[in-house]
Structures are given as C-alpha cells and as structure tokens.
Design an enzyme around this catalytic site. Sequence first.
Site, PDB file in Angstrom:
ATOM      1  N   CYS A  53       0.865  -1.180   0.000  1.00  0.00           N
ATOM      2  CA  CYS A  53       0.000   0.000   0.000  1.00  0.00           C
ATOM      3  C   CYS A  53       0.906   1.236   0.000  1.00  0.00           C
ATOM      4  O   CYS A  53       1.818   1.338   0.827  1.00  0.00           O
ATOM      5  CB  CYS A  53      -0.897  -0.008   1.228  1.00  0.00           C
ATOM      6  SG  CYS A  53      -1.837   1.534   1.434  1.00  0.00           S
ATOM      7  N   ASP A  60      -0.523  -5.683   0.247  1.00  0.00           N
ATOM      8  CA  ASP A  60      -1.796  -5.874  -0.445  1.00  0.00           C
ATOM      9  C   ASP A  60      -1.692  -7.176  -1.218  1.00  0.00           C
ATOM     10  O   ASP A  60      -0.632  -7.502  -1.756  1.00  0.00           O
ATOM     11  CB  ASP A  60      -2.070  -4.735  -1.428  1.00  0.00           C
ATOM     12  CG  ASP A  60      -2.505  -3.453  -0.749  1.00  0.00           C
ATOM     13  OD1 ASP A  60      -3.196  -3.530   0.281  1.00  0.00           O
ATOM     14  OD2 ASP A  60      -2.161  -2.375  -1.256  1.00  0.00           O
ATOM     15  N   GLU A  76       8.603 -15.288 -21.474  1.00  0.00           N
ATOM     16  CA  GLU A  76       9.194 -16.451 -20.811  1.00  0.00           C
ATOM     17  C   GLU A  76       8.706 -16.450 -19.364  1.00  0.00           C
ATOM     18  O   GLU A  76       8.798 -15.441 -18.676  1.00  0.00           O
ATOM     19  CB  GLU A  76      10.725 -16.363 -20.923  1.00  0.00           C
ATOM     20  CG  GLU A  76      11.447 -17.616 -20.519  1.00  0.00           C
ATOM     21  CD  GLU A  76      11.612 -17.724 -19.024  1.00  0.00           C
ATOM     22  OE1 GLU A  76      11.256 -18.785 -18.478  1.00  0.00           O
ATOM     23  OE2 GLU A  76      12.075 -16.751 -18.400  1.00  0.00           O
ATOM     24  N   HIS A  94      -3.803  -0.140  -6.370  1.00  0.00           N
ATOM     25  CA  HIS A  94      -4.217  -1.319  -7.138  1.00  0.00           C
ATOM     26  C   HIS A  94      -4.333  -1.009  -8.633  1.00  0.00           C
ATOM     27  O   HIS A  94      -3.909  -1.798  -9.480  1.00  0.00           O
ATOM     28  CB  HIS A  94      -5.563  -1.849  -6.650  1.00  0.00           C
ATOM     29  CG  HIS A  94      -5.599  -2.251  -5.214  1.00  0.00           C
ATOM     30  ND1 HIS A  94      -4.528  -2.783  -4.544  1.00  0.00           N
ATOM     31  CD2 HIS A  94      -6.609  -2.205  -4.314  1.00  0.00           C
ATOM     32  CE1 HIS A  94      -4.873  -3.052  -3.295  1.00  0.00           C
ATOM     33  NE2 HIS A  94      -6.131  -2.705  -3.136  1.00  0.00           N
TER      34      HIS A  94
END
Length: 155
Positions: A53, A60, A76, A94
């Site tokens: 956060c 988070d 890859e 987020h």
Amino acid sequence: MADDPLHPGPLHLGKTSSLPASPEEAVLDYVPNPRPNALYLARFAAPEFTSLCPVTGQPDFAHLVIDYAPAETIVESKSLKLFLGSFRNHAGFHEDVTVGIGQRLFDEMRPRWLRIGGYWYPRGGIPIDVFWQSGAVPEGLWVPDQGVSSYRGRG
C-alpha cells in the site's frame, strides 16, 4: 529475444536468478512464438500476488490473471514470475499496479491482444477489482472467463 544483440538469449531460463529489487529493475524475457500463425490465447494466473500500500506500507494481496494472444513473441514464464515477485517491495495503488503490468507486457511483447484482471483482496473493507485490455478481442479468438469470483468474505 534470441536475435536481439542486447539480449542474446533468455536471461533467466535454466539459470539461477535473484528476485529483482523493483519492477523497474526486472528484465522480462521474450522468446519466439512457436506458433506465430495460430490465433490462440495464453493465460498466466498469479493467485498469491503481493505489493505494498503506498499510504501505509502494509502488504496488499491479489489474484492476477493475464490473458494474451501472442504475435511474434511469447513471454518467458520464469522472467514473468520474477517480474511479478519484484512488486513485493513496490508501493502502488491497485489500479496503477494492475494497469502498469498489463501495459508493460503489451508494450514490450507486442501481442495481438492482452488483458489483465486484478482481483484484489479488501483494503479498508472494500475489495477492488481492476481490469485492463489492449483493445477489442481479435475475431475468432476464444476468450474464456477468467474464473475468479468476486470477493465474498469467509464462507
């Protein structure tokens, strides 16, 4: 990529690699698509993704699902794992984290199409789900549901 003079081959595959200190330091490897003329979807799921956060510094947690239709290259998987792991020490909202991962993969790999779903566990009592995609789904591409249900709490 193998034909890139700066990257003569995968940097991580078959080698011991340390977790990058930050997403900016992480190097994603791309290798030639073994089926460049086929329209198909590849999916990566990271059900235990973590970042920090940016306000409290607390961890988070999210379940990320990355779907893409490759063009000339594929990512890859070991380098992707290390890139995603580098977010453990990265502070970001987020929305920034989810969209940033999707945009970096799209900008570097240049797939036909890419989407990312970030299913974040509650922060402050509110789960936040973030979705980004590069554009319209290519005609004829089978895109299954990401299979992650909305947060419902315990039981």
